[in-house]
Every structure is written in C-alpha cells, then in structure tokens.
Design a protein around this motif. Sequence first.
Motif, PDB file in Angstrom:
ATOM      1  N   ILE A  93      54.197 -35.082  19.206  1.00  0.00           N
ATOM      2  CA  ILE A  93      53.006 -34.248  19.125  1.00  0.00           C
ATOM      3  C   ILE A  93      53.172 -32.957  19.921  1.00  0.00           C
ATOM      4  O   ILE A  93      52.592 -31.938  19.570  1.00  0.00           O
ATOM      5  CB  ILE A  93      51.701 -35.006  19.480  1.00  0.00           C
ATOM      6  N   VAL A 142      46.628 -41.116  15.104  1.00  0.00           N
ATOM      7  CA  VAL A 142      45.879 -40.330  14.110  1.00  0.00           C
ATOM      8  C   VAL A 142      44.509 -40.950  13.854  1.00  0.00           C
ATOM      9  O   VAL A 142      43.511 -40.244  13.702  1.00  0.00           O
ATOM     10  CB  VAL A 142      46.699 -40.189  12.808  1.00  0.00           C
ATOM     11  N   GLU A 143      44.464 -42.267  13.851  1.00  0.00           N
ATOM     12  CA  GLU A 143      43.185 -42.965  13.657  1.00  0.00           C
ATOM     13  C   GLU A 143      42.206 -42.578  14.771  1.00  0.00           C
ATOM     14  O   GLU A 143      41.053 -42.226  14.517  1.00  0.00           O
ATOM     15  CB  GLU A 143      43.483 -44.464  13.703  1.00  0.00           C
ATOM     16  N   THR A 186      41.084 -38.963  14.499  1.00  0.00           N
ATOM     17  CA  THR A 186      40.079 -38.777  13.456  1.00  0.00           C
ATOM     18  C   THR A 186      38.685 -39.114  13.988  1.00  0.00           C
ATOM     19  O   THR A 186      37.708 -38.429  13.688  1.00  0.00           O
ATOM     20  CB  THR A 186      40.435 -39.650  12.238  1.00  0.00           C
ATOM     21  N   VAL A 197      46.881 -31.466  12.267  1.00  0.00           N
ATOM     22  CA  VAL A 197      47.027 -32.741  11.544  1.00  0.00           C
ATOM     23  C   VAL A 197      47.852 -32.556  10.273  1.00  0.00           C
ATOM     24  O   VAL A 197      48.678 -33.405   9.919  1.00  0.00           O
ATOM     25  CB  VAL A 197      45.635 -33.341  11.226  1.00  0.00           C
ATOM     26  N   LEU A 204      51.359 -32.441  11.361  1.00  0.00           N
ATOM     27  CA  LEU A 204      51.790 -33.759  11.839  1.00  0.00           C
ATOM     28  C   LEU A 204      52.075 -34.692  10.658  1.00  0.00           C
ATOM     29  O   LEU A 204      53.004 -35.509  10.696  1.00  0.00           O
ATOM     30  CB  LEU A 204      50.707 -34.356  12.751  1.00  0.00           C
ATOM     31  N   THR A 205      51.284 -34.550   9.628  1.00  0.00           N
ATOM     32  CA  THR A 205      51.500 -35.369   8.429  1.00  0.00           C
ATOM     33  C   THR A 205      52.862 -35.054   7.810  1.00  0.00           C
ATOM     34  O   THR A 205      53.571 -35.959   7.350  1.00  0.00           O
ATOM     35  CB  THR A 205      50.352 -35.128   7.424  1.00  0.00           C
ATOM     36  N   GLN A 208      55.468 -36.727   9.961  1.00  0.00           N
ATOM     37  CA  GLN A 208      55.403 -38.173   9.715  1.00  0.00           C
ATOM     38  C   GLN A 208      56.203 -38.516   8.458  1.00  0.00           C
ATOM     39  O   GLN A 208      56.981 -39.461   8.425  1.00  0.00           O
ATOM     40  CB  GLN A 208      53.929 -38.504   9.493  1.00  0.00           C
TER      41      GLN A 208
END
Lengths: 310, 310
Positions: A196, A256-257, A260, B256, B259-260, B263
Amino acid sequence: MADALFGRVAIVGVGLIGSSIARAARRAGLVGTIAASDADAAVRARVRELGFVDEVTETSAEAAEGADLVIVCTPIGACGAVAAEVGPRLKPGAILSDVGSVKGAVISVMAPHVPPHAHFVPAHPIAGTENSGPDAGFAELFDGRWAIVVETPGSDPQAVAKVRAFWEGLGAKTDTMTAEHHDLVFAIVSHVPHLIAYNIVGTAADLEDVTQSEVIKYSASGFRDFTRIAASDPTMWRDVFLNNRDAVLQMLGRFVEDLTALQRAIRWGEGDKLFDLFTRTRAIRRDIIEQGQDTAAPDFGRRSAPPAGE
Amino acid sequence: MADALFGRVAIVGVGLIGSSIARAARRAGLVGTIAASDADAAVRARVRELGFVDEVTETSAEAAEGADLVIVCTPIGACGAVAAEVGPRLKPGAILSDVGSVKGAVISVMAPHVPPHAHFVPAHPIAGTENSGPDAGFAELFDGRWAIVVETPGSDPQAVAKVRAFWEGLGAKTDTMTAEHHDLVFAIVSHVPHLIAYNIVGTAADLEDVTQSEVIKYSASGFRDFTRIAASDPTMWRDVFLNNRDAVLQMLGRFVEDLTALQRAIRWGEGDKLFDLFTRTRAIRRDIIEQGQDTAAPDFGRRSAPPAGE
Ligand SMILES: NC(=O)c1ccc[n+]([C@@H]2O[C@H](COP(=O)([O-])OP(=O)(O)OC[C@H]3O[C@@H](n4cnc5c(N)ncnc54)[C@H](OP(=O)(O)O)[C@@H]3O)[C@@H](O)[C@H]2O)c1
Ligand SMILES: NC(=O)c1ccc[n+]([C@@H]2O[C@H](COP(=O)([O-])OP(=O)(O)OC[C@H]3O[C@@H](n4cnc5c(N)ncnc54)[C@H](OP(=O)(O)O)[C@@H]3O)[C@@H](O)[C@H]2O)c1
C-alpha cells in the motif's frame, strides 16, 4: 576462536542482509572464517575493499566448499538456483540456511537440493532498512530484533538450535514458527504495508489535478513516511509478492473490506465510527514502543535531526 | 519590540500547533503580547505553568479583545463556534486566521462571523507530529516547512502579506493556494495516507489467524511506521475526514482503483508491472530528500538512535 559456533560460514549474496550478518558475526567472534560470494562482480570487488569477510569467491559453490553453515542472502527469486549450485558441495553435517522474507515458496525450491547428509534450517531476520548493497549493512542491524527460525517436517533439533544460537550471537532474539504461519504473519505486518505504500506513492504521482511538485513540497504532512517504505528494493519486493501470493491476496482482501467500511463511514458522516477506530489504533502503537520495537520520539526523532535544508 | 509585526496576538486552542506558534513567535520576537485561551481548564493551567505566553484567559473572547491577530488552533470541528465567539470582538483592521488541515469547510463556517471592518486570512502549516497538547509543541516545528495561506474572494492583499510575513517569521516558507485546490492536494498527501495507516492497523488488530502480540513483536518489518501515523489525535482526524469528505472520497477512489490493478498483477504473477511501479516510486523519494522535506538517514535515522530495549 575457542568459542566459535561454526568454523567456516559461507554467505551467498552480500547485500544489506548478507553484509550485516558478516559484520555482526565478526563483532561477536561467532565464527572462524567467513567466505562470501555474490553474482555481481562489482559487489564482490566492493566486499573485498570493505574487508569484513576473510575470503571472496567467484562462485557460491566455492564459498560453500567445506563450510559448516551456508546462508543464502540473495533476493528470493535466486534462492532455488543457489541451492542447486551449493547443495552438491555441502559436507556431512553442514547446515544450509537463508534469510528470505517469504518461507513457504523458498523452502519448496531449496529443500530438494539439500543432500541427506546435510541439514536445511530456513530463517528470516525481522530487521532491515530501505537501502541495499554491501555498504548499507552494519553490525548492529539485528540487535534487539527478532529472527524467525523455521522448523520444517523432519528438521534436526540440533541444527535448529545451532541456527538459533547463531542469530542470538548476532544480537537477535529468536522464535520458531511454521512456514505457513510465518507467511501469513508477514503478509499483514510487512508485505501488505509495503504494497500500500508503493501504491499510494504511485497514485499520487499519476494525478492530473495535483502536480508531482506539490506532492513533494507538501509531503511532510504524512506522505513522506510512505515514500521511505516505497523506496525499498524493487527486485526484493517483486519477489516477495510473487512468492507469497496467496497470503498477500488474503490479507489484502481484509484490508480492502475494512477500507470500504471506512469509506462508507466518511460518506455518511459517521464520526463515531472513525473516532473509535482512531482510538483503538493508538493502543497498538503504545505496545510497540513498550516492547522496544520502535522509538517513542515524535516523528521518529526527526525533531533532533539536523535542520532540513531549503 | 520595534520590529514586532503584530502588537497583540491571540491564540485560541493551545495544543501542539498553538503552543508551537507561541514559542516560535517568542523566539523570533515577532509580536508584542501573546494572549492564549483554551476550552480545557487543565490545558490553561499547564500553559500558565509553561510560561510561553503573556496572558491566559478563560474565554476566547477575552483573548481576542484588542488583538491585532487572532489564530484559531482548535480542532476543525470547533472553528465555527470559536469564530462566532471572537468575531464580534474583532477590532477594526484585526486579522482572524486559523491553522486547520482542511480549508473549504472551515472557511464556510468561519467567514460569516468576520465583521466587515476585520480581515479573514485562513492558513495551514505543513508541520506536525503524532503528539498533541501544549507539552508537545516546540519553537522549531515550522523551520524549513511550508505554510499555506489561502486567498479567498475579496481577501485584503495587505492582510494576506502580513500573515505570510508572520509565518515566515515563525521559520516557515509560504505559498498561496485556493481553498479548493488545497483540499485536493492534502487529501492525497496527508488525509488518505492517514486513513490507510489507521485502516491497516485496525485490520491487523482484528485478524483471527495472526495474534495481536505477533503483530507487535514483528512490527519492525514495515508495520511500525504505519502505527506512528495511526497514533495521531483521533479528534483532529475525525474532523478532517468529516470536513474534507468529497476530496478524500475522490482520492480514495483513485487509490483503490490502483490497488486493484496491483492485486491483479500479483494474482497473475505479472512481475514486470510490480517492478516498474516499485522503481518509479523511488524517484519521488529522492526528490523529497533533495528538497529537504525528509532525512536521507536509513530508517529515519533510527540506526543512530539509542539501542532498542528488550
Ligand atoms: N532488506 C530487508 O529489509 C530484508 C529484511 C529481511 C530479510 N530480507 C531478505 O534478505 C534477502 C536479501 O535482501 P537484501 O536487502 O540484503 O538485498 P540486496 O542488498 O539487494 O543484496 C542481495 C545481493 O544478492 C546478489 N545476488 C542476486 N542473485 C544472486 C545469485 N544468484 N547468486 C549470488 N548473489 C546473488 C545481489 O547481486 P545484484 O547486485 O546482481 O543484485 C545482491 O548483491 C532477500 O531474500 C530478502 O527477502 C531483506
Ligand atoms: N497536529 C498536526 O500535525 C497538525 C498539523 C497542521 C495543522 N493542524 C491543525 O491544527 C489544529 C490543532 O491541532 P493540534 O494538533 O494542535 O491539536 P491539539 O494538540 O489537540 O490542541 C487543540 C487544543 O484546542 C482545544 N480546544 C478544543 N475546542 C476548543 C474550543 N472550542 N475553544 C478553545 N479551545 C478548544 C483543545 O482542548 P481539549 O483538551 O478540550 O481537546 C486542545 O487543547 C487542527 O485544526 C488541525 O487540523 C494540525
């Protein structure tokens, strides 16, 4: 050298970690002779100049010849090839070890090359900096830090004990763990944090509305701490993510969960949820400082650093 | 005090930032008299003890009485109420300012309380630590750091120039920016970094497979740097997220999205994509160090810190 734990130690890959091991082993008078080898001729030349090992060899096979302990300190991606090269040279009773930040995948490529008359005891020191190479190492790197020694099915208790004693001689505290658990723990305390950090620095560099020079000028407001982590060695970290894929993806999923949920709390103005989390996280910081794993000085002690330039 | 920029300065909220302003103003002989006020009686008592201001008042209205400059240094959530209290006391030509980490929302609650005969010049110093309160402040906090001064529609150029001169006297370099742009820039360089630091520390604390004591023991591998940021003041940061919602959500969306992609690169073993990003991010670190916004010492100079305890 009556107390030497090992007569001859070979270090393959003399970067930050390999050179720190050599320096710390010398400081403690832990070993008789240190031989070292590196794939990079420039590194070999520099190690000769720095003079913290007794012998620099062209190949890892030569360094391993007659060694009681061979420690592979290359990036993870090279561990299999190095094991294939040094495995056949291991003398009876010799121990092969490594320092890789991932254990499961590294063990699966190294173990097949260890002959039945030798031992394999993987390890991982929890210490490092964002710098690489033999100049970046120093004897105190492992002082007060942890080193994880992995017990594999059928590993020899005496060999494990010797590797633990070696790391303790280098200044570390040791612990044992299975490879599987190790990879899960370090996915969350090390690999995802690095990911990150790399990610946010990349995001900030790519924005249209905010210039890169603004990001740099105003980085003291939080961002700069991430840039230090995101300055870590690209080869090492690529190998970490490729080799600890499952655990990293699992922990990233949790991150990520949770993110969110925070995003949703911000959108709906749920200040209490934010405040609760922000209060809970302080307790962990306090424990880290109490256990001597970080300095309590504000800003990591930057305050007492020489004043920043213009 | 022939050179004093302001005769009387009032500081409302004497925590890390307010107390550092007072100390730095004294160090530079920038002002005649410093009056200070804080909602917290314990803070007022402590400020009296520490003795870095001339006068401690019970209310912000008293501190503002007769002041040439009033700086609101409370958490953002209190700025509107403080402006409502001090606004009617502002003498002709007086300047009201603040130090809030968010500008748009703070301006919208403060501006309506500024009488026509006074000036409003919002500001934001880009300096701080994870600690709070009057004991955490120090005169050098702003040295070599940036302070953003915001020009609002119809702001008085002379008042803006005086506030810039004040911050330069405190040791900072100054820049001007619109409130809207400020909030976007700090969403990415400060607010989102803090949010993801709080988030990962929370995620790590809540895992079932990894214990909290493992997280603490092995934090030197990356995690501990995030815990420092996640030890920042909960009230201040709750207010930042509630008051800079739109920009934070926008920047978080970009984070995000990136980051996706990372991933996905890990899942499919795309080492080149990882390596490219990890190389690009190093350049930004180098620029930050070259521009004096951080120390180049590895590990933030922890290496030269006193050895960590057991
Ligand atoms: N850095 C940390 O914070 C840290 C902490 C704990 C564990 N570790 C682990 O320690 C290991 C080494 O990391 P490091 O930071 O010391 O890296 P480093 O400073 O980059 O050193 C690695 C050295 O190994 C050499 N090398 C590469 N392939 C080789 C091969 N096939 N045979 C011999 N030498 C080879 C490299 O040469 P080139 O110049 O050709 O690349 C380099 O000199 C990694 O497995 C990492 O996971 C690192
Ligand atoms: N910390 C940073 O890194 C940093 C950097 C740049 C800008 N800022 C901005 O600076 C401001 C202050 O931050 P800080 O770190 O100095 O906070 P701090 O150390 O917590 O100090 C804030 C002080 O304001 C007092 N206060 C709260 N409400 C008040 C009111 N209505 N009237 C008078 N005093 C009141 C607080 O009292 P209690 O004890 O009752 O809470 C506390 O003593 C925030 O707006 C923040 O966004 C902070």
